[in-house]
Design an enzyme around this catalytic site. Sequence first.
Site, mmCIF file in Angstrom:
data_model
loop_
_atom_site.group_PDB
_atom_site.id
_atom_site.type_symbol
_atom_site.label_atom_id
_atom_site.label_comp_id
_atom_site.label_asym_id
_atom_site.label_seq_id
_atom_site.Cartn_x
_atom_site.Cartn_y
_atom_site.Cartn_z
ATOM 1 N N GLU A 147 -18.399 -1.495 -5.597
ATOM 2 C CA GLU A 147 -18.527 -1.119 -6.777
ATOM 3 C C GLU A 147 -16.962 -0.390 -7.224
ATOM 4 O O GLU A 147 -16.063 -0.643 -8.200
ATOM 5 C CB GLU A 147 -19.789 -0.684 -7.342
ATOM 6 C CG GLU A 147 -20.900 -1.454 -7.271
ATOM 7 C CD GLU A 147 -21.976 -0.793 -7.670
ATOM 8 O OE1 GLU A 147 -22.196 0.374 -6.594
ATOM 9 O OE2 GLU A 147 -22.883 -1.228 -8.431
ATOM 10 N N GLY A 174 -21.986 0.935 -3.531
ATOM 11 C CA GLY A 174 -20.978 1.720 -4.198
ATOM 12 C C GLY A 174 -19.422 1.407 -3.835
ATOM 13 O O GLY A 174 -18.523 1.880 -4.560
ATOM 14 N N GLU A 200 -28.095 -3.592 -1.980
ATOM 15 C CA GLU A 200 -29.244 -2.482 -2.591
ATOM 16 C C GLU A 200 -30.437 -3.376 -2.489
ATOM 17 O O GLU A 200 -31.599 -2.569 -2.552
ATOM 18 C CB GLU A 200 -28.845 -2.290 -4.092
ATOM 19 C CG GLU A 200 -27.669 -1.392 -4.441
ATOM 20 C CD GLU A 200 -26.202 -2.008 -4.115
ATOM 21 O OE1 GLU A 200 -26.190 -3.392 -4.235
ATOM 22 O OE2 GLU A 200 -25.435 -1.328 -4.665
ATOM 23 N N ALA A 222 -23.560 4.207 -1.923
ATOM 24 C CA ALA A 222 -24.067 5.686 -2.390
ATOM 25 C C ALA A 222 -24.505 6.277 -1.168
ATOM 26 O O ALA A 222 -25.149 5.282 0.014
ATOM 27 C CB ALA A 222 -24.756 5.507 -3.580
HETATM 28 N N1 COA Z 1 -25.597 6.283 2.874
HETATM 29 C C1 COA Z 1 -25.862 7.400 3.870
HETATM 30 N N2 COA Z 1 -25.538 7.354 5.004
HETATM 31 C C2 COA Z 1 -24.993 6.026 5.483
HETATM 32 C C3 COA Z 1 -24.779 4.814 4.642
HETATM 33 C C4 COA Z 1 -24.872 5.222 3.478
HETATM 34 N N3 COA Z 1 -25.002 4.200 2.365
HETATM 35 N N4 COA Z 1 -24.343 3.889 5.408
HETATM 36 C C5 COA Z 1 -24.271 4.353 6.606
HETATM 37 N N5 COA Z 1 -24.641 5.428 6.662
HETATM 38 C C6 COA Z 1 -24.752 6.344 8.006
HETATM 39 C C7 COA Z 1 -25.824 5.887 9.000
HETATM 40 O O1 COA Z 1 -27.243 6.539 8.623
HETATM 41 C C8 COA Z 1 -25.404 6.513 10.195
HETATM 42 O O2 COA Z 1 -25.817 7.716 10.303
HETATM 43 P P1 COA Z 1 -26.287 8.488 11.581
HETATM 44 O O3 COA Z 1 -25.286 8.220 12.578
HETATM 45 O O4 COA Z 1 -26.375 10.115 11.313
HETATM 46 O O5 COA Z 1 -27.461 7.665 12.020
HETATM 47 C C9 COA Z 1 -23.857 6.395 10.101
HETATM 48 O O6 COA Z 1 -23.452 5.915 8.662
HETATM 49 C C10 COA Z 1 -23.425 5.159 10.900
HETATM 50 O O7 COA Z 1 -24.259 3.991 10.389
HETATM 51 P P2 COA Z 1 -25.072 2.921 11.123
HETATM 52 O O8 COA Z 1 -26.162 2.226 10.265
HETATM 53 O O9 COA Z 1 -25.437 3.497 12.572
HETATM 54 O O10 COA Z 1 -23.831 1.992 11.586
HETATM 55 P P3 COA Z 1 -24.008 0.173 11.821
HETATM 56 O O11 COA Z 1 -22.599 -0.103 12.380
HETATM 57 O O12 COA Z 1 -25.267 0.035 12.767
HETATM 58 O O13 COA Z 1 -24.179 -0.295 10.500
HETATM 59 C C11 COA Z 1 -23.866 -0.674 8.056
HETATM 60 C C12 COA Z 1 -23.253 -0.239 9.440
HETATM 61 C C13 COA Z 1 -23.076 -0.426 7.152
HETATM 62 C C14 COA Z 1 -24.266 -2.341 8.201
HETATM 63 C C15 COA Z 1 -25.146 0.299 7.880
HETATM 64 O O14 COA Z 1 -24.897 1.600 8.179
HETATM 65 C C16 COA Z 1 -25.868 -0.073 6.535
HETATM 66 O O15 COA Z 1 -26.423 -0.886 6.257
HETATM 67 N N6 COA Z 1 -25.447 1.045 5.600
HETATM 68 C C17 COA Z 1 -26.161 0.864 4.213
HETATM 69 C C18 COA Z 1 -25.210 0.069 3.294
HETATM 70 C C19 COA Z 1 -26.054 -0.011 1.948
HETATM 71 O O16 COA Z 1 -27.215 -0.214 1.885
HETATM 72 N N7 COA Z 1 -25.184 0.466 0.694
HETATM 73 C C20 COA Z 1 -25.905 0.577 -0.274
HETATM 74 C C21 COA Z 1 -26.537 1.894 -0.640
HETATM 75 S S1 COA Z 1 -27.187 2.006 -2.366
#
Ligand code: COA
Length: 264
Positions: free
Chosen positions: A115, A112, A135, A67
Amino acid sequence: MSYENIIFEVKEDGVGLLTVNRPKSLNALNPQTLDEINNVLDVIEKEQSVKVLVITGAGEKAFIAGADISEFPKMNSLQAYLFAEKGQRLFFRIEQLPIPVIACVNGFALGGGCELAMSCDFIYASDKAKFGQPEINLGIIPGFGGTQRLARLVGRAKAKELCMTGEMISAEEAKAIGLVAKVFPAESLLEETLKIASSLAKKSQVAIRAIKRVIDEGIGSDLRSGCELEANTFALTFVSEDAKEGVAAFLEKRKPNFKGGFTS
Ligand code: COA
């Protein structure tokens, strides 16, 4: 409706390809993206030309990274509930679509994203894909059905471990625990998935729909009721035009040409 966050195309063989297209935020699901996917389901149900739906993510990095977390600071508890309900309603719709839906997981399938993949009939993944319910690291729990579908797919203990640790697992591990059906090299994932989707589109649509319904409804009931549903549905498919064609083709040593439909 024109789409900003997804791309939807229907190929000649009746395979629909829905690509979540927000690569800058790793295809995170915001409310508008959920609405756009919902609209695609309306179109599929109305037009009935799509025989198999494949869902994937744009870019090389992510299927869907969850999400959209940037929406969270705006939400109070009631809005969070409504957001979870909105996602859950959509994922039930995906699950209950009468056609096969394949998740083509090309990268991160987190929160999500995992999911959504689990609401599809089965998951094909790239060898670079990663799955998880992270989460817990935000101090919340999955809200789009993750605790429930994961536990049903991989068992209670593994689902609790994944949700409590927030750990990401590889495609191979996801396959070993029964979450993923097949793993393909990243370069050929989409092509292989579309090939299999196309082969499903050529099978008896009467039988395909029946399999989906009987497995999904049967698994939620006791074994005897599930088998009763199977016998009734078996009898129904038995008198379809497709069954006539399938049996005749076998006996005549030729390939069947299924058209769907029942005899009157
Ligand atoms: N919602 C909103 N933005 C997200 C996102 C999410 N779930 N997941 C990634 N992004 C965005 C990041 O904020 C970043 O944006 P920016 O370039 O403007 O800073 C961009 O996507 C790239 O992500 P980044 O974190 O820089 O890549 P990474 O390779 O270092 O890490 C992940 C990848 C997937 C491990 C990391 O982005 C992450 O942990 N995301 C969240 C996953 C999560 O918790 N999902 C459940 C949500 S309820």
